[in-house]
Design a protein around this motif. Structure first.
Motif, mmCIF file in Angstrom:
data_model
loop_
_atom_site.group_PDB
_atom_site.id
_atom_site.type_symbol
_atom_site.label_atom_id
_atom_site.label_comp_id
_atom_site.label_asym_id
_atom_site.label_seq_id
_atom_site.Cartn_x
_atom_site.Cartn_y
_atom_site.Cartn_z
ATOM 1 N N GLN A 1 0.917 -1.009 0.217
ATOM 2 C CA GLN A 1 0.017 0.050 -0.031
ATOM 3 C C GLN A 1 0.804 1.185 -0.125
ATOM 4 O O GLN A 1 0.525 2.001 -0.841
ATOM 5 C CB GLN A 1 -1.177 -0.006 1.177
ATOM 6 C CG GLN A 1 -1.834 0.943 1.249
ATOM 7 C CD GLN A 1 -3.104 0.044 2.306
ATOM 8 O OE1 GLN A 1 -3.073 -0.585 2.478
ATOM 9 N NE2 GLN A 1 -3.793 1.969 2.866
ATOM 10 N N GLN A 2 1.888 1.050 1.062
ATOM 11 C CA GLN A 2 2.758 2.664 0.795
ATOM 12 C C GLN A 2 3.374 2.887 -0.429
ATOM 13 O O GLN A 2 3.920 3.510 -1.050
ATOM 14 C CB GLN A 2 3.823 2.272 2.255
ATOM 15 C CG GLN A 2 3.922 2.525 3.139
ATOM 16 C CD GLN A 2 5.175 2.074 3.671
ATOM 17 O OE1 GLN A 2 5.793 2.159 3.537
ATOM 18 N NE2 GLN A 2 4.959 1.192 4.721
ATOM 19 N N LEU A 3 3.420 1.502 -1.518
ATOM 20 C CA LEU A 3 4.561 1.734 -2.497
ATOM 21 C C LEU A 3 3.629 2.601 -3.375
ATOM 22 O O LEU A 3 3.815 3.109 -4.654
ATOM 23 C CB LEU A 3 5.141 0.286 -3.519
ATOM 24 C CG LEU A 3 5.277 0.415 -4.785
ATOM 25 C CD1 LEU A 3 6.687 1.313 -4.603
ATOM 26 C CD2 LEU A 3 5.910 -0.861 -5.025
ATOM 27 N N GLY A 4 2.115 1.337 -3.361
ATOM 28 C CA GLY A 4 0.367 2.122 -3.976
ATOM 29 C C GLY A 4 0.998 3.407 -4.316
ATOM 30 O O GLY A 4 0.473 4.429 -5.261
ATOM 31 N N ASP A 5 0.456 3.867 -2.657
ATOM 32 C CA ASP A 5 0.497 5.266 -2.583
ATOM 33 C C ASP A 5 1.215 5.924 -3.125
ATOM 34 O O ASP A 5 1.143 6.861 -3.651
ATOM 35 C CB ASP A 5 0.299 5.916 -0.957
ATOM 36 C CG ASP A 5 -0.873 5.041 -0.629
ATOM 37 O OD1 ASP A 5 -1.704 4.566 -1.518
ATOM 38 O OD2 ASP A 5 -1.340 4.069 0.616
ATOM 39 N N VAL B 1 3.691 -7.195 -6.988
ATOM 40 C CA VAL B 1 2.390 -7.069 -8.013
ATOM 41 C C VAL B 1 1.290 -6.987 -6.873
ATOM 42 O O VAL B 1 0.102 -6.169 -7.937
ATOM 43 C CB VAL B 1 2.644 -8.991 -7.993
ATOM 44 C CG1 VAL B 1 0.685 -9.361 -8.701
ATOM 45 C CG2 VAL B 1 3.375 -9.559 -8.862
ATOM 46 N N ASN B 2 0.739 -6.403 -5.719
ATOM 47 C CA ASN B 2 -0.044 -6.510 -4.920
ATOM 48 C C ASN B 2 -0.209 -4.514 -4.989
ATOM 49 O O ASN B 2 -1.204 -3.574 -5.120
ATOM 50 C CB ASN B 2 -0.056 -6.147 -3.653
ATOM 51 C CG ASN B 2 0.102 -8.456 -3.362
ATOM 52 O OD1 ASN B 2 -0.752 -8.433 -4.273
ATOM 53 N ND2 ASN B 2 0.370 -8.678 -2.606
ATOM 54 N N ALA B 3 1.137 -4.001 -4.546
ATOM 55 C CA ALA B 3 1.007 -2.763 -5.861
ATOM 56 C C ALA B 3 -0.038 -2.030 -6.619
ATOM 57 O O ALA B 3 -0.743 -1.090 -6.598
ATOM 58 C CB ALA B 3 2.150 -1.754 -5.230
#
Ligand SMILES: Cc1ncc(COP(=O)(O)O)c(C=O)c1O
Length: 483
Positions: A19-23, A58-60
């Motif tokens: 989530q940190q990476l995605g954000d 992958v999840n990000a």
């Protein structure tokens, strides 16, 4: 590329790493450091670089895909979405539009106005309209001022069908909707066809009034680059596979702002794609009356045998914008929803204007006026081209549109269009910067020059000033004084 990503991962934080990476990526997309359609780093390399698991990356990416911020293409990778992620409408775009419109409506005295596409008032056929207004009033009395049927005054819809017949468009009065100008046409079509968040495609760059209308109805816009003979069909088809647009908005003749006209091949291909992917095409014919070559005009609508095209015609540029008059030719499938959108907008277009215009269309006055306007503009077009060829070729390139009311000049990449426009303004010359015609890119190195209200003497004067400004700008640039 990876080294440029300012991504900080805090492994001790409570929020999951994906989530940190995605954000963090989301922020970069929002700041346009990662631009539309840019490929995100390959999973393994990115994971190694950040010293995290492949699965976390992958999840990000999945997390971002769910938010609609990126999209993945099988076997190719993950890309930044071309859709704007900020809430619509884009306030920056509308502010820009607003300030440009102010320039349009309140030009200073002695300004050379290369912005407006409207004819000058001294070319309006005022006397003809005065006589026809009187004829209508004597004939129809108070009825001329009554509510008109929402779809439009029937005799006018009939004369519109005759008019269209000359352009190879076969239709019937029940498929015509009279509108209060093309802008209203664009707006009521958006109202009838779009639901909040629906996707639509436009040419890039395109007419800013259409972008504003689509955004105001909650449309999400994808821009398709335009080439010298129409939309880039490869890009269009790729996007057709990914999204299902409600419609594609195009100008097939003398596109605003580029002046591009579609080849017949591209028109046919566009119609086939619309059929294959089950969508509509809105064809905005705001200007095909002004052609300066012997090429015949063949609209998309004239080629549309499968009822995919919604045709919009405006009379603002050839006649008088203040009439607020135009019409739509509609496929039967959307007729009812457009009729009710029109009714809830303004009930009907002014009856007296429709009745007067009907007489005008039926008379030879129309043909004469249209020929006269063509000749005047053809002469101005030739003058502008000569001046550009003589003075500006060192600084600009362009494609002669062979019609329309403007030239789209491409300036050298490193020029600051804003600075050039401001300098022109200080000498009393106003032009439209390219950034006005796209909501994604603020740095288009283009300027649109329109000659609708500028006579030959002022065209020469204006282009001489343009030359002086560019020359001075280039010299200052060389000396390192600019920017
Ligand atoms: C491409 C295009 N469509 C529509 C319009 C709006 O025309 P109207 O005055 O008929 O509303 C304009 C106005 O400049 C235009 O450039």
């Amino acid at each position: 590329m990876l080294n440029f990503f300012p991504i900080h991962i805090d492994k001790k934080s409570k929020s999951p790493i994906y989530q940190q990476l995605g954000d963090a990526l989301h922020d970069l997309i929002e700041q346009e450091i990662l631009k539309p359609n840019m490929k995100l780093p390959p999973i393994r390399t990115f994971a190694e670089h950040l010293k995290i698991n492949n699965v976390t990356v992958v999840n990000a990416y999945k997390y971002l895909e769910n938010k609609g911020v990126v999209y993945s293409q099988m076997g190719s990778g993950t890309y930044v979405s071309p859709l704007p992620i900020k809430e619509t409408p884009s306030s920056i775009f509308l502010e820009q539009l607003d300030s440009n419109e102010k320039d349009l409506t309140t030009p200073e005295q002695n300004t050379i106005n290369f912005v407006t596409l409207s004819p000058p008032t001294d070319l309006f056929p005022v006397d003809d309209f005065k006589a026809l207004f009187n004829t209508v009033l004597e004939r129809d009395k108070g009825n001329a001022f009554n509510y008109q049927e929402s779809q439009g005054y029937l005799p006018l819809r009939e004369s519109v069908c005759d008019y269209l017949h000359h352009y190879g468009i076969q239709t019937s009065p029940d498929k015509i909707q009279i509108i209060s100008g093309a802008q209203q046409g664009i707006d009521i079509l958006s109202k009838a066809l779009l639901r909040y968040g629906d996707i639509l495609f436009v040419e890039s760059p395109t007419y800013h009034g259409a972008i504003a209308a689509f955004q105001s109805r909650g449309g999400r816009i994808i821009e398709i680059p335009i080439e010298k003979d129409g939309m880039d069909l490869k890009v269009l088809e790729n996007y057709m596979k990914l999204y299902h647009p409600k419609f594609i908005y195009v100008m097939t003749y003398f596109q605003n702002p580029t002046g591009i006209s579609y080849s017949v091949d591209k028109k046919r291909a566009l119609l086939n794609l619309a059929e294959q992917y089950d969508t509509y095409i809105i064809e905005d014919d705001y200007l095909s009356d002004f052609t300066y070559s012997s090429r015949p005009i063949v609209s998309l609508k004239a080629l549309d045998h499968r009822n995919r095209v919604i045709y919009i015609k405006s009379f603002s540029k050839i006649l008088m914008p203040g009439l607020r008059l135009g019409f739509l030719v509609l496929p039967k499938s959307i007729l009812q929803s457009v009729l009710s959108a029109k009714h809830t907008s303004d009930i009907s277009t002014s009856g007296i204007i429709q009745r007067t215009f009907d007489l005008y269309l039926r008379s030879d006055l129309w043909k004469k006026h249209s020929k006269d306007m063509q000749n005047i503009y053809k002469d101005r077009y030739a003058c502008l081209l000569t001046e550009i060829e003589n003075l500006l070729l060192e600084y600009v390139s362009y494609i002669p549109p062979e019609g329309g009311l403007s030239i789209w000049l491409q300036l050298k990449d490193h020029y600051s269009i804003e600075e050039i426009c401001n300098r022109l303004l200080s000498y009393g010359v106003i032009v439209s910067p390219g950034s006005l015609f796209s909501f994604n890119t603020s740095t288009l190195p283009y300027i649109r020059i329109s000659f609708a209200t500028v006579d030959n003497e002022h065209i020469k004067k204006g282009i001489q000033i343009f030359y002086d400004v560019l020359k001075e700008y280039q010299e200052n640039n060389k000396k390192g004084l600019s920017h």
